[in-house]
Design a protein around this motif. Structure first.
Motif, short mmCIF file in Angstrom:
data_model
loop_
_atom_site.label_atom_id
_atom_site.label_comp_id
_atom_site.label_asym_id
_atom_site.label_seq_id
_atom_site.Cartn_x
_atom_site.Cartn_y
_atom_site.Cartn_z
N PRO A 156 63.22 -40.57 38.85
CA PRO A 156 63.35 -40.94 37.40
C PRO A 156 63.49 -39.82 36.42
O PRO A 156 63.80 -40.00 35.42
N ASP A 157 63.05 -38.61 36.93
CA ASP A 157 63.08 -37.36 36.18
C ASP A 157 64.37 -36.34 36.42
O ASP A 157 64.58 -35.27 35.79
N ALA A 158 65.36 -36.77 37.30
CA ALA A 158 66.55 -36.13 37.74
C ALA A 158 67.41 -35.70 36.49
O ALA A 158 67.85 -36.66 35.84
N VAL A 159 67.88 -34.70 36.28
CA VAL A 159 68.68 -34.18 35.06
C VAL A 159 70.22 -34.41 35.35
O VAL A 159 71.00 -34.83 34.48
N HIS A 160 70.51 -34.16 36.74
CA HIS A 160 71.84 -34.18 37.10
C HIS A 160 72.29 -35.39 37.82
O HIS A 160 73.51 -35.41 38.14
N LEU A 161 71.45 -36.40 37.66
CA LEU A 161 71.92 -37.59 38.79
C LEU A 161 73.16 -38.36 38.37
O LEU A 161 73.80 -38.49 39.35
N GLU A 162 73.38 -38.52 36.99
CA GLU A 162 74.55 -39.10 36.82
C GLU A 162 75.67 -38.70 37.16
O GLU A 162 76.90 -39.04 37.39
N GLU A 163 75.68 -37.12 36.85
CA GLU A 163 76.86 -36.20 37.21
C GLU A 163 77.19 -36.34 38.42
O GLU A 163 78.21 -36.55 39.02
N LEU A 164 76.12 -36.25 39.46
CA LEU A 164 76.35 -35.83 40.78
C LEU A 164 77.09 -37.35 41.36
O LEU A 164 77.84 -37.43 42.38
N ALA A 165 76.46 -38.46 40.80
CA ALA A 165 76.86 -39.88 41.49
C ALA A 165 78.28 -40.26 40.82
O ALA A 165 78.95 -41.00 41.62
N THR A 166 78.69 -40.05 39.57
CA THR A 166 79.72 -40.78 39.02
C THR A 166 80.54 -39.68 38.29
O THR A 166 81.77 -40.42 37.75
N ARG A 167 80.58 -38.46 37.99
CA ARG A 167 81.23 -37.71 37.28
C ARG A 167 82.13 -36.74 38.01
O ARG A 167 81.73 -36.35 39.13
N SER A 168 83.36 -36.49 37.50
CA SER A 168 83.98 -35.33 37.98
C SER A 168 84.63 -34.41 36.80
O SER A 168 85.99 -34.61 36.55
N PRO A 169 83.88 -33.53 36.08
CA PRO A 169 84.39 -32.81 35.04
C PRO A 169 85.31 -31.87 35.24
O PRO A 169 85.05 -31.08 36.11
N ALA A 170 86.28 -31.77 34.54
CA ALA A 170 87.08 -30.76 34.86
C ALA A 170 86.73 -29.33 34.94
O ALA A 170 87.18 -28.29 35.66
N PRO A 171 85.89 -29.05 34.01
CA PRO A 171 85.20 -27.38 34.09
C PRO A 171 84.47 -27.32 35.24
O PRO A 171 84.35 -26.15 35.64
N VAL A 172 83.83 -28.29 35.95
CA VAL A 172 83.33 -27.95 37.26
C VAL A 172 84.20 -27.66 38.17
O VAL A 172 84.17 -26.48 38.84
N MET A 173 85.44 -27.87 38.46
CA MET A 173 86.44 -27.56 39.32
C MET A 173 87.12 -26.41 38.97
O MET A 173 87.23 -25.42 39.84
N GLU A 174 87.21 -26.14 37.43
CA GLU A 174 87.80 -24.85 37.23
C GLU A 174 86.83 -23.71 37.31
O GLU A 174 87.16 -22.60 37.96
N GLY A 175 85.41 -23.93 37.19
CA GLY A 175 84.32 -22.92 37.72
C GLY A 175 84.30 -22.76 38.97
O GLY A 175 84.31 -21.33 39.49
N MET A 176 84.46 -23.64 39.83
CA MET A 176 84.61 -23.74 41.54
C MET A 176 85.74 -22.57 41.72
O MET A 176 85.84 -21.73 42.50
N LEU A 177 87.03 -22.78 41.33
CA LEU A 177 88.09 -22.21 41.36
C LEU A 177 87.99 -20.70 40.87
O LEU A 177 88.43 -19.90 41.60
N ALA A 178 87.45 -20.48 39.91
CA ALA A 178 87.37 -19.10 39.24
C ALA A 178 86.14 -18.41 40.14
O ALA A 178 86.35 -17.10 40.33
#
Length: 238
Positions: A183-205
């Motif tokens: 119930p208190d997880a901050v990143h839950l929805e991102e982990l389960a449902t999102r694919s934000p472009a900045p995350v991939m850009e950060g990984m490649l960087a």
């Protein structure tokens, strides 16, 4: 060109047509998706018609036992390469961010990523999948495309498409189930449902800062230069 219709498969697509430095990605060579546990008979027929000869399954043993692939009638070689360190559930329990998850994948699972890229280079036409086709598949496909010389903006855009292809009802049910457990997880929805472009850009960087390029990362992790050359030859049409 629209995505192939494979009834019962989620987030299924051909990455062909993406622009590369030396041309474009060939169609019908590299596919990505979520799991194949709910393929309908029409789905297995569609999968066979695509000419896929190799499947790389990035799920762990528990995931495969819970949702075995339905591949009756499809002549295909399946390679199991579990990519996560620890269980999928642990990432929700530990409430890691998507960016930290991807950094852990590339830093701690390089040997498995190398084997996946090697399998793609040697086994096309190939389908890479995990459970949802978002994170493990997203990272593996992104690194494969980058090593082949696909433009970064196209890699990021292909990754970001995933969250538009996940059914809303699936997302609602998954988030509700996970929220009841965490119930208190901050990143839950991102982990389960999102694919934000900045995350991939950060990984490649991150990879570029540590290894100079994705090809450098793969070479540093044990992939032979000739395999990278073969990958480019298979995937890229000038």
């Amino acid at each position: 060109m629209s995505d192939p219709e494979v009834p019962g498969a989620v987030n299924f697509r051909d990455v062909g047509g993406l622009p590369a430095r030396a041309g474009t990605v060939r169609r019908g060579m590299l596919f990505r998706s979520g799991n194949l546990a709910r393929l309908k008979p029409a789905g297995t027929r569609a999968l066979a018609a695509l000419g896929i000869r190799s499947i790389i399954d990035l799920r762990d043993d528990d995931e495969v036992a819970h949702a075995p692939s339905r591949l009756d009638g499809v002549e295909v070689h399946v390679t199991r390469l579990p990519l996560f360190l620890g269980s999928v559930e642990s990432f929700f329990s530990n409430d890691v961010s998507l960016a930290d998850l991807y950094r852990s994948l590339v830093d701690e699972s390089a040997a498995t990523i190398v084997e996946a890229v090697r399998g793609i280079a040697e086994g096309t036409p190939v389908l890479v999948h995990c459970t949802v086709g978002k994170d493990r598949t997203g990272v593996t496909i992104a690194l494969t495309l980058a090593a082949a010389g696909v433009e970064e903006r196209a890699i990021v855009a292909d990754y970001a498409r995933t969250e538009t292809l996940l059914p809303a009802e699936r997302n609602r049910k998954v988030v509700a189930r996970l929220r009841a457990l965490h119930p208190d997880a901050v990143h839950l929805e991102e982990l389960a449902t999102r694919s934000p472009a900045p995350v991939m850009e950060g990984m490649l960087a991150h990879i570029a800062a540590e290894h100079g390029s994705v090809a450098g990362y793969l070479r540093d992790s044990g992939l032979e230069p000739e395999v990278i050359d073969a990958l480019r030859g298979r995937l890229i049409a000038e």
